[in-house]
Design a protein around this motif. Structure first.
Motif, PDB file in Angstrom:
ATOM      1  N   UNK A 295      53.409  29.272  51.904  1.00 29.93           N
ATOM      2  CA  UNK A 295      52.092  29.702  50.963  1.00 29.93           C
ATOM      3  C   UNK A 295      51.358  30.147  51.743  1.00 29.93           C
ATOM      4  N   UNK A 296      51.356  31.139  52.669  1.00 30.82           N
ATOM      5  CA  UNK A 296      50.644  31.668  53.408  1.00 30.82           C
ATOM      6  C   UNK A 296      50.121  33.112  52.918  1.00 30.82           C
ATOM      7  N   UNK A 297      50.860  33.604  51.815  1.00 32.64           N
ATOM      8  CA  UNK A 297      50.374  34.862  51.217  1.00 32.64           C
ATOM      9  C   UNK A 297      48.947  34.712  50.382  1.00 32.64           C
ATOM     10  N   UNK A 298      47.937  35.526  50.732  1.00 32.31           N
ATOM     11  CA  UNK A 298      46.791  35.531  50.156  1.00 32.31           C
ATOM     12  C   UNK A 298      46.514  36.000  48.504  1.00 32.31           C
ATOM     13  N   UNK A 299      46.317  35.134  47.586  1.00 34.87           N
ATOM     14  CA  UNK A 299      46.249  35.653  46.215  1.00 34.87           C
ATOM     15  C   UNK A 299      45.144  36.775  46.350  1.00 34.87           C
ATOM     16  N   UNK A 300      45.107  37.529  45.319  1.00 34.03           N
ATOM     17  CA  UNK A 300      44.233  38.733  45.210  1.00 34.03           C
ATOM     18  C   UNK A 300      43.381  38.814  43.779  1.00 34.03           C
ATOM     19  N   UNK A 301      42.377  39.342  43.831  1.00 35.45           N
ATOM     20  CA  UNK A 301      41.577  39.702  42.533  1.00 35.45           C
ATOM     21  C   UNK A 301      41.635  41.146  42.508  1.00 35.45           C
ATOM     22  N   UNK A 302      41.876  41.683  41.052  1.00 36.87           N
ATOM     23  CA  UNK A 302      41.967  42.828  40.692  1.00 36.87           C
ATOM     24  C   UNK A 302      41.222  43.460  39.426  1.00 36.87           C
ATOM     25  N   UNK A 303      41.171  44.466  38.965  1.00 36.47           N
ATOM     26  CA  UNK A 303      40.808  44.998  37.817  1.00 36.47           C
ATOM     27  C   UNK A 303      41.993  45.947  37.099  1.00 36.47           C
ATOM     28  N   UNK A 304      42.361  45.526  35.934  1.00 36.43           N
ATOM     29  CA  UNK A 304      43.429  46.426  35.478  1.00 36.43           C
ATOM     30  C   UNK A 304      42.886  46.941  34.073  1.00 36.43           C
ATOM     31  N   UNK A 305      43.605  48.033  33.522  1.00 37.91           N
ATOM     32  CA  UNK A 305      43.132  48.506  32.456  1.00 37.91           C
ATOM     33  C   UNK A 305      44.655  48.900  31.362  1.00 37.91           C
ATOM     34  N   UNK A 306      44.420  49.043  30.208  1.00 41.05           N
ATOM     35  CA  UNK A 306      45.747  49.449  29.445  1.00 41.05           C
ATOM     36  C   UNK A 306      46.324  50.700  29.848  1.00 41.05           C
TER      37      UNK A 306
ATOM     38  N   UNK B 296      45.007  38.652  28.882  1.00 40.76           N
ATOM     39  CA  UNK B 296      45.946  39.569  29.041  1.00 40.76           C
ATOM     40  C   UNK B 296      46.286  40.193  27.882  1.00 40.76           C
ATOM     41  N   UNK B 297      46.753  39.298  26.947  1.00 39.54           N
ATOM     42  CA  UNK B 297      47.236  39.919  25.488  1.00 39.54           C
ATOM     43  C   UNK B 297      46.326  40.814  24.857  1.00 39.54           C
ATOM     44  N   UNK B 298      44.790  40.283  24.962  1.00 35.32           N
ATOM     45  CA  UNK B 298      43.720  41.224  24.501  1.00 35.32           C
ATOM     46  C   UNK B 298      43.701  42.456  25.170  1.00 35.32           C
ATOM     47  N   UNK B 299      44.153  42.576  26.316  1.00 39.89           N
ATOM     48  CA  UNK B 299      43.964  43.849  27.141  1.00 39.89           C
ATOM     49  C   UNK B 299      45.108  44.959  26.538  1.00 39.89           C
ATOM     50  N   UNK B 300      46.315  44.110  26.303  1.00 33.98           N
ATOM     51  CA  UNK B 300      47.401  44.981  25.862  1.00 33.98           C
ATOM     52  C   UNK B 300      46.999  45.775  24.422  1.00 33.98           C
ATOM     53  N   UNK B 301      46.319  44.778  23.689  1.00 32.68           N
ATOM     54  CA  UNK B 301      45.885  45.666  22.333  1.00 32.68           C
ATOM     55  C   UNK B 301      44.709  46.137  22.271  1.00 32.68           C
TER      56      UNK B 301
ATOM     57  N   UNK C 236      39.392  53.260  28.128  1.00 28.89           N
ATOM     58  CA  UNK C 236      38.455  52.805  29.284  1.00 28.89           C
ATOM     59  C   UNK C 236      37.550  51.620  28.837  1.00 28.89           C
ATOM     60  N   UNK C 237      37.356  51.422  27.477  1.00 26.81           N
ATOM     61  CA  UNK C 237      36.222  50.569  26.893  1.00 26.81           C
ATOM     62  C   UNK C 237      36.595  49.062  27.504  1.00 26.81           C
ATOM     63  N   UNK C 238      37.646  48.761  27.629  1.00 25.62           N
ATOM     64  CA  UNK C 238      38.029  47.375  27.836  1.00 25.62           C
ATOM     65  C   UNK C 238      38.893  47.409  29.423  1.00 25.62           C
ATOM     66  N   UNK C 239      38.545  46.669  30.245  1.00 31.98           N
ATOM     67  CA  UNK C 239      39.360  46.225  31.477  1.00 31.98           C
ATOM     68  C   UNK C 239      39.496  44.920  31.771  1.00 31.98           C
ATOM     69  N   UNK C 240      40.353  44.294  32.343  1.00 32.34           N
ATOM     70  CA  UNK C 240      40.672  42.976  32.636  1.00 32.34           C
ATOM     71  C   UNK C 240      40.400  42.724  34.326  1.00 32.34           C
ATOM     72  N   UNK C 241      39.382  41.898  34.545  1.00 34.63           N
ATOM     73  CA  UNK C 241      39.343  41.393  35.781  1.00 34.63           C
ATOM     74  C   UNK C 241      40.121  39.983  35.886  1.00 34.63           C
TER      75      UNK C 241
ATOM     76  N   UNK D 145      47.743  49.184  33.993  1.00 30.70           N
ATOM     77  CA  UNK D 145      47.776  50.047  35.061  1.00 30.70           C
ATOM     78  C   UNK D 145      46.626  49.725  35.903  1.00 30.70           C
ATOM     79  N   UNK D 146      46.851  49.653  37.412  1.00 27.45           N
ATOM     80  CA  UNK D 146      45.749  49.019  38.390  1.00 27.45           C
ATOM     81  C   UNK D 146      44.670  50.082  38.534  1.00 27.45           C
TER      82      UNK D 146
END
Length: 338
Positions: free
Chosen positions: A261-272, A91-96, A101-106, A131-132
């Motif tokens: 603990x019923x809420x389902x965790x999620x997966x997403x892709x984020x960009x700087x 996450x820190x690498x994504x901030x930097x 659009x060359x780097x995104x975070x899954x 940003x999502x």
């Protein structure tokens, strides 16, 4: 047209109209070209950052999607593993990273919704720095037993721990995560001394479980599913409101009396933050088309994911809701940022 045979005033007006039309067409063409130039180009390569080492659930999912995105976008999409601190380093690498659009975070929920609430300075603020782009799945976390543990289900496991003096270690893929809270809640609920032992990702945790160094572990279903099928590990309890279709014989924690603990965790892709909107929309649209393919849906579902495409707006809303839900859980636990 020969203007010499028209009245001078008529000829002048007609000439003006023709000239004006040519100017307008030229202006429209120029504006069109400027708009085309203003649209940001896709980078030559897209690096998909993953906060865990190769071999874990996040890495496996990232590689499936990277291969599909490469074909869909027409450019190399490369998985780059940056393990450490439960996804914090990635996450820190994504901030930097440059906002081109060359780097995104899954990432799943931990690094985005949970971890920034648990440490004094995560080195990034998801609401400000990211940003999502798109969400693609929900999943559940699970308690699994190593093959060397001489019990078959969660009831037998809890009884076995009591026979060992009421104390046992449960491995988790990252410190200060939802799984650490789950271990804590299970310990409180059962009156046991269960200690969460953090690892640097699911892969090293699984290695220790297979080697008998730790008797139990908590991670996501994708981390454990193949070894569960092979009989080398045993999943014995899952989060979520209902039992999982892939694990119909495995009870939920709610069935065991652990609620909240019923809420389902999620997966997403984020960009700087600042990444061009058209780049985000292109990647998001590509992911939507990929997830609509039955073969990809089946491949991801077989890992234990529930495929669920989310637009940037939907992922943003999901992230805020999940963050708020865990803010309440964290506050009730008395956790102090470290």
């Amino acid at each position: 047209m020969d203007f010499l045979f028209l009245h001078p005033s008529i000829a002048m007006n007609l000439h003006f109209q023709i000239t004006r039309g040519r100017l307008l067409r030229g202006l429209a063409l120029s504006l069109s070209l400027l708009c085309a130039q203003a649209m940001a180009e896709m980078p030559r390569t897209l690096q998909l950052l993953v906060g865990f080492p190769p071999g874990g659930g996040s890495d496996a999912v990232a590689r499936v999607l990277a291969g599909q995105l490469t074909e869909e976008l027409g450019l190399p999409v490369v998985v780059v593993n940056k393990p450490g601190a439960g996804g914090q380093l990635a996450a820190q690498a994504l901030k930097a990273a440059p906002a081109d659009g060359s780097q995104m975070y899954l990432s799943h929920d931990h690094a985005i919704s949970i971890l920034p609430q648990l440490v004094k300075d995560a080195g990034y603020d998801p609401a400000r720095d990211f940003v999502p782009v798109a969400g693609f799945a929900s999943f559940v976390n699970v308690l699994a037993l190593s093959g060397s543990t001489p019990v078959r289900n969660v009831t037998e496991y809890l009884a076995w721990v009591r026979k060992q003096g009421g104390k046992s270690a449960i491995g988790i893929p990252a410190p200060a995560s939802t799984l650490e809270f789950l271990v804590q809640l299970l310990a409180q609920h059962q009156g046991l001394d269960l200690v969460a032992v953090p690892y640097k990702g699911g892969a090293p945790l699984i290695n220790d479980m297979l080697g008998g160094q730790v008797s139990a572990g908590m991670a996501s279903v994708p981390d454990f599913i193949e070894l569960h099928r092979a009989g080398r590990l045993r999943m014995v309890a899952v989060m979520g409101k209902d039992r999982q279709s892939l694990l119909p014989d495995v009870p939920t924690f709610r069935e065991l009396g652990l609620s909240g603990l019923e809420d389902m965790p999620y997966y997403g892709i984020f960009a700087p933050t600042g990444t061009p909107r058209d780049v985000i929309e292109r990647v998001s649209g590509a992911l939507a088309r990929i997830l609509a393919r039955p073969a990809i849906q089946k491949q991801l579902e077989q890992t234990g994911l529930q495929v669920e495409y989310m637009t940037p707006q939907q992922l943003g809303a999901r992230e805020r809701t999940y963050t708020q839900a865990w803010s309440r859980i964290i506050a009730r636990s008395g956790w102090r940022p470290q």
